[in-house]
Design a protein around this motif. Structure first.
Motif, PDB file in Angstrom:
ATOM      1  N   LEU A 308       0.076  11.079   4.938  1.00 41.97           N
ATOM      2  CA  LEU A 308      -0.688  10.169   4.095  1.00 41.97           C
ATOM      3  C   LEU A 308       0.206   9.029   3.628  1.00 41.97           C
ATOM      4  O   LEU A 308       1.425   9.175   3.525  1.00 41.97           O
ATOM      5  CB  LEU A 308      -1.296  10.889   2.887  1.00 41.97           C
ATOM      6  N   VAL A 309      -0.413   7.885   3.339  1.00 43.94           N
ATOM      7  CA  VAL A 309       0.313   6.707   2.873  1.00 43.94           C
ATOM      8  C   VAL A 309      -0.416   6.160   1.659  1.00 43.94           C
ATOM      9  O   VAL A 309      -1.662   6.118   1.626  1.00 43.94           O
ATOM     10  CB  VAL A 309       0.394   5.628   3.969  1.00 43.94           C
ATOM     11  N   GLY A 310       0.321   5.706   0.648  1.00 43.32           N
ATOM     12  CA  GLY A 310      -0.309   5.133  -0.526  1.00 43.32           C
ATOM     13  C   GLY A 310       0.724   4.635  -1.504  1.00 43.32           C
ATOM     14  O   GLY A 310       1.930   4.649  -1.244  1.00 43.32           O
ATOM     15  N   PRO A 311       0.276   4.181  -2.667  1.00 48.36           N
ATOM     16  CA  PRO A 311      -1.127   4.210  -3.102  1.00 48.36           C
ATOM     17  C   PRO A 311      -1.878   2.943  -2.718  1.00 48.36           C
ATOM     18  O   PRO A 311      -1.281   1.953  -2.328  1.00 48.36           O
ATOM     19  CB  PRO A 311      -0.977   4.299  -4.625  1.00 48.36           C
ATOM     20  N   PHE A 312      -3.212   2.979  -2.921  1.00 45.26           N
ATOM     21  CA  PHE A 312      -4.073   1.826  -2.783  1.00 45.26           C
ATOM     22  C   PHE A 312      -4.950   1.727  -4.019  1.00 45.26           C
ATOM     23  O   PHE A 312      -5.253   2.740  -4.670  1.00 45.26           O
ATOM     24  CB  PHE A 312      -4.936   1.926  -1.520  1.00 45.26           C
ATOM     25  N   ALA A 313      -5.382   0.513  -4.316  1.00 44.59           N
ATOM     26  CA  ALA A 313      -6.107   0.290  -5.561  1.00 44.59           C
ATOM     27  C   ALA A 313      -7.540   0.784  -5.503  1.00 44.59           C
ATOM     28  O   ALA A 313      -8.117   1.134  -6.528  1.00 44.59           O
ATOM     29  CB  ALA A 313      -6.101  -1.208  -5.906  1.00 44.59           C
ATOM     30  N   SER A 314      -8.142   0.841  -4.313  1.00 43.93           N
ATOM     31  CA  SER A 314      -9.559   1.183  -4.204  1.00 43.93           C
ATOM     32  C   SER A 314      -9.851   1.677  -2.802  1.00 43.93           C
ATOM     33  O   SER A 314      -9.034   1.514  -1.874  1.00 43.93           O
ATOM     34  CB  SER A 314     -10.434  -0.045  -4.510  1.00 43.93           C
ATOM     35  N   ASN A 315     -11.052   2.234  -2.642  1.00 45.18           N
ATOM     36  CA  ASN A 315     -11.528   2.644  -1.320  1.00 45.18           C
ATOM     37  C   ASN A 315     -11.596   1.440  -0.389  1.00 45.18           C
ATOM     38  O   ASN A 315     -11.229   1.516   0.787  1.00 45.18           O
ATOM     39  CB  ASN A 315     -12.900   3.312  -1.462  1.00 45.18           C
ATOM     40  N   ALA A 316     -12.066   0.303  -0.931  1.00 43.62           N
ATOM     41  CA  ALA A 316     -12.203  -0.901  -0.097  1.00 43.62           C
ATOM     42  C   ALA A 316     -10.840  -1.357   0.404  1.00 43.62           C
ATOM     43  O   ALA A 316     -10.682  -1.743   1.571  1.00 43.62           O
ATOM     44  CB  ALA A 316     -12.875  -2.018  -0.896  1.00 43.62           C
ATOM     45  N   GLU A 317      -9.801  -1.333  -0.476  1.00 45.22           N
ATOM     46  CA  GLU A 317      -8.464  -1.754  -0.050  1.00 45.22           C
ATOM     47  C   GLU A 317      -7.913  -0.784   0.992  1.00 45.22           C
ATOM     48  O   GLU A 317      -7.316  -1.204   1.989  1.00 45.22           O
ATOM     49  CB  GLU A 317      -7.531  -1.818  -1.255  1.00 45.22           C
ATOM     50  N   ALA A 318      -8.127   0.532   0.781  1.00 44.48           N
ATOM     51  CA  ALA A 318      -7.647   1.515   1.743  1.00 44.48           C
ATOM     52  C   ALA A 318      -8.351   1.349   3.092  1.00 44.48           C
ATOM     53  O   ALA A 318      -7.725   1.422   4.152  1.00 44.48           O
ATOM     54  CB  ALA A 318      -7.860   2.923   1.190  1.00 44.48           C
ATOM     55  N   SER A 319      -9.677   1.113   3.048  1.00 47.72           N
ATOM     56  CA  SER A 319     -10.431   0.927   4.291  1.00 47.72           C
ATOM     57  C   SER A 319      -9.956  -0.314   5.035  1.00 47.72           C
ATOM     58  O   SER A 319      -9.842  -0.325   6.262  1.00 47.72           O
ATOM     59  CB  SER A 319     -11.928   0.823   3.985  1.00 47.72           C
ATOM     60  N   GLY A 320      -9.670  -1.389   4.282  1.00 48.29           N
ATOM     61  CA  GLY A 320      -9.160  -2.601   4.919  1.00 48.29           C
ATOM     62  C   GLY A 320      -7.808  -2.378   5.563  1.00 48.29           C
ATOM     63  O   GLY A 320      -7.533  -2.874   6.660  1.00 48.29           O
ATOM     64  N   ALA A 321      -6.954  -1.603   4.891  1.00 47.98           N
ATOM     65  CA  ALA A 321      -5.640  -1.310   5.445  1.00 47.98           C
ATOM     66  C   ALA A 321      -5.748  -0.523   6.737  1.00 47.98           C
ATOM     67  O   ALA A 321      -4.931  -0.671   7.645  1.00 47.98           O
ATOM     68  CB  ALA A 321      -4.802  -0.546   4.418  1.00 47.98           C
ATOM     69  N   CYS A 322      -6.774   0.335   6.838  1.00 48.35           N
ATOM     70  CA  CYS A 322      -6.946   1.169   8.027  1.00 48.35           C
ATOM     71  C   CYS A 322      -7.209   0.352   9.279  1.00 48.35           C
ATOM     72  O   CYS A 322      -7.065   0.861  10.391  1.00 48.35           O
ATOM     73  CB  CYS A 322      -8.080   2.176   7.803  1.00 48.35           C
ATOM     74  N   ARG A 323      -7.610  -0.896   9.113  1.00 48.13           N
ATOM     75  CA  ARG A 323      -7.872  -1.707  10.308  1.00 48.13           C
ATOM     76  C   ARG A 323      -6.592  -2.000  11.097  1.00 48.13           C
ATOM     77  O   ARG A 323      -6.668  -2.408  12.251  1.00 48.13           O
ATOM     78  CB  ARG A 323      -8.568  -3.006   9.904  1.00 48.13           C
ATOM     79  N   SER A 324      -5.430  -1.788  10.476  1.00 51.58           N
ATOM     80  CA  SER A 324      -4.177  -2.077  11.159  1.00 51.58           C
ATOM     81  C   SER A 324      -3.496  -0.829  11.706  1.00 51.58           C
ATOM     82  O   SER A 324      -2.365  -0.902  12.184  1.00 51.58           O
ATOM     83  CB  SER A 324      -3.228  -2.813  10.202  1.00 51.58           C
ATOM     84  N   PHE A 325      -4.177   0.333  11.634  1.00 52.40           N
ATOM     85  CA  PHE A 325      -3.547   1.568  12.116  1.00 52.40           C
ATOM     86  C   PHE A 325      -4.640   2.513  12.599  1.00 52.40           C
ATOM     87  O   PHE A 325      -5.714   2.577  12.004  1.00 52.40           O
ATOM     88  CB  PHE A 325      -2.754   2.238  10.979  1.00 52.40           C
ATOM     89  N   SER A 326      -4.358   3.235  13.676  1.00 57.63           N
ATOM     90  CA  SER A 326      -5.324   4.202  14.203  1.00 57.63           C
ATOM     91  C   SER A 326      -4.570   5.443  14.654  1.00 57.63           C
ATOM     92  O   SER A 326      -3.578   5.351  15.379  1.00 57.63           O
ATOM     93  CB  SER A 326      -6.087   3.611  15.376  1.00 57.63           C
ATOM     94  N   PRO A 327      -5.005   6.662  14.175  1.00 54.17           N
ATOM     95  CA  PRO A 327      -6.142   6.935  13.306  1.00 54.17           C
ATOM     96  C   PRO A 327      -5.805   6.632  11.857  1.00 54.17           C
ATOM     97  O   PRO A 327      -4.628   6.610  11.480  1.00 54.17           O
ATOM     98  CB  PRO A 327      -6.375   8.441  13.488  1.00 54.17           C
ATOM     99  N   CYS A 328      -6.819   6.440  11.032  1.00 55.48           N
ATOM    100  CA  CYS A 328      -6.593   6.112   9.626  1.00 55.48           C
ATOM    101  C   CYS A 328      -7.874   6.388   8.870  1.00 55.48           C
ATOM    102  O   CYS A 328      -8.936   5.859   9.233  1.00 55.48           O
ATOM    103  CB  CYS A 328      -6.182   4.661   9.476  1.00 55.48           C
ATOM    104  N   VAL A 329      -7.803   7.209   7.819  1.00 52.50           N
ATOM    105  CA  VAL A 329      -8.977   7.586   7.033  1.00 52.50           C
ATOM    106  C   VAL A 329      -8.645   7.461   5.547  1.00 52.50           C
ATOM    107  O   VAL A 329      -7.675   8.070   5.080  1.00 52.50           O
ATOM    108  CB  VAL A 329      -9.404   9.043   7.323  1.00 52.50           C
ATOM    109  N   PRO A 330      -9.418   6.687   4.751  1.00 54.03           N
ATOM    110  CA  PRO A 330      -9.180   6.638   3.312  1.00 54.03           C
ATOM    111  C   PRO A 330      -9.489   7.992   2.668  1.00 54.03           C
ATOM    112  O   PRO A 330     -10.476   8.638   3.003  1.00 54.03           O
ATOM    113  CB  PRO A 330     -10.177   5.568   2.824  1.00 54.03           C
ATOM    114  N   VAL A 331      -8.633   8.421   1.745  1.00 54.60           N
ATOM    115  CA  VAL A 331      -8.852   9.681   1.017  1.00 54.60           C
ATOM    116  C   VAL A 331      -8.535   9.457  -0.448  1.00 54.60           C
ATOM    117  O   VAL A 331      -7.711   8.628  -0.810  1.00 54.60           O
ATOM    118  CB  VAL A 331      -7.986  10.831   1.576  1.00 54.60           C
ATOM    119  N   ARG A 332      -9.208  10.209  -1.283  1.00 51.78           N
ATOM    120  CA  ARG A 332      -8.984  10.127  -2.728  1.00 51.78           C
ATOM    121  C   ARG A 332      -7.900  11.113  -3.131  1.00 51.78           C
ATOM    122  O   ARG A 332      -7.860  12.234  -2.626  1.00 51.78           O
ATOM    123  CB  ARG A 332     -10.291  10.453  -3.472  1.00 51.78           C
ATOM    124  N   ASP A 333      -7.008  10.710  -4.033  1.00 54.07           N
ATOM    125  CA  ASP A 333      -5.969  11.642  -4.517  1.00 54.07           C
ATOM    126  C   ASP A 333      -6.600  12.829  -5.200  1.00 54.07           C
ATOM    127  O   ASP A 333      -7.593  12.696  -5.889  1.00 54.07           O
ATOM    128  CB  ASP A 333      -5.037  10.922  -5.497  1.00 54.07           C
TER     129      ASP A 333
END
Length: 333
Positions: A308-333
């Motif tokens: 896992l990698v973090g932190p991120f401020a929101s689900n939207a920010e985490a989802s946007g970050a996932c566009r640069s890496f595969s596989p990548c899934v936003p998760v809540r702490d």
């Protein structure tokens, strides 16, 4: 097309029951589907909740969709998973597949296998693809490259582009003899399911690997007679991992420059779960280069090591970050 036929047949029996019993729950579910089609998602959820609590499998599946898509209710994958589970336990085929995918997405790999296998045996390409990647990576199941190839070939033969990409990746690591065994196994599985035979493997695609963009099913069409409900616009959901095999290291993705200050909103991204800790370390190093300034975490989950990698401020920010890496899934702490 097969699922639409099944739903049409179910509609006849269910509607006949409504005439005999006068059960108001049927009208409520139908009214909910009509509200959903109009875009009145809150009204649809209100109509479905009563029948769902009373045990109507179609209403339960529809509520699962609403919670998954965040329409009429806040998006809540835990609630979606629970409603899918209730419908799946009653044999609702769409719910069985979505329950398996939800379990996978919620990192419950061992529980997901049974439901993904049911849907894959029925010919559902998304489940075949996800299960194929699990067998290839040894993710929640024992590694089996022949079965992984067979499942991926079956999904690719149905036109799932992500499966074709995964198959091309597998071609670089699986021997020709095992690929041929995989194709023969795919043909056997299709024959046993009375489905069209799988052709020889197509040439590998050269497109870069991309996460699967899942097309979510619309609400159940069981109350619409022979006419299928028009699908709601598909939404991009976090994707299951595409193949990242162990034998050969992948080049690190280019570092992403993000001048904005890093804020911790309780979100991280998961970039894989591996039975081999060395693979987890390798992907962690790639993720560190892709997300500069953020921390890489390694968490044990039974036999697996989650990265896992973090932190991120929101689900939207985490989802946007996932566009640069595969596989990548936003998760809540």
């Amino acid at each position: 097309m097969g699922s639409m036929k099944r739903l049409g047949l179910a509609a006849t029996a269910l509607l006949a029951g409504a005439i005999l019993t006068g059960a108001p729950a049927l009208a409520d579910v139908k009214a909910g589907v009509e509200a959903w089609q109009r875009g009145d998602y809150r009204a649809a959820v209100d109509q479905w909740r009563g029948p769902a609590v009373a045990g109507d499998a179609d209403a339960q599946f529809n509520l699962g969709q609403a919670y998954k898509l965040g329409r009429g209710v806040p998006a809540d994958m835990a609630a979606a998973e629970e409603w899918y589970r209730k419908a799946a336990l009653q044999g609702h085929p769409q719910a069985e597949e979505n329950y398996g995918l939800a379990l996978f997405e919620n990192n419950k790999r061992l529980q997901a296998v049974e439901w993904l296998q049911k849907a894959a045996a029925r010919g559902e390409p998304r489940s075949q693809y996800v299960l194929g990647t699990m067998y290839f990576n040894g993710d929640g199941v024992d590694k089996d490259w022949v079965r992984a190839y067979a499942l991926t070939v079956r999904a690719s033969a149905q036109g799932l582009p992500q499966a074709s990409t995964a198959q091309a990746q597998m071609d670089r690591y699986i021997t020709l003899a095992d690929r041929q065994k995989g194709i023969e196994l795919a043909r056997t599985l299709e024959r046993d399911a009375n489905r069209p035979q799988v052709a020889a493997a197509p040439p590998p695609t050269r497109n870069p690997a991309r996460p699967i963009g899942r097309t979510d099913l619309p609400p159940s069409t069981a109350y619409q007679g022979a006419e299928p409900t028009p699908a709601a616009p598909p939404e991009a959901r976090p994707a299951p991992p595409i193949v990242r095999p162990a034998p050969r290291a992948q080049p690190a993705a280019p570092a992403r420059t993000d001048p904005a200050p890093i804020r911790d909103g309780g979100w991280r991204v998961q970039v894989g779960a591996f039975g081999d800790p060395a693979n987890a370390t390798r992907i962690g190093a790639q993720a560190a280069a892709t997300f500069p300034g953020r921390k890489v975490f390694y968490e044990k989950a039974g036999r697996l090591t989650k990265v896992l990698v973090g932190p991120f401020a929101s689900n939207a920010e985490a989802s946007g970050a996932c566009r640069s890496f595969s596989p990548c899934v936003p998760v809540r702490d």
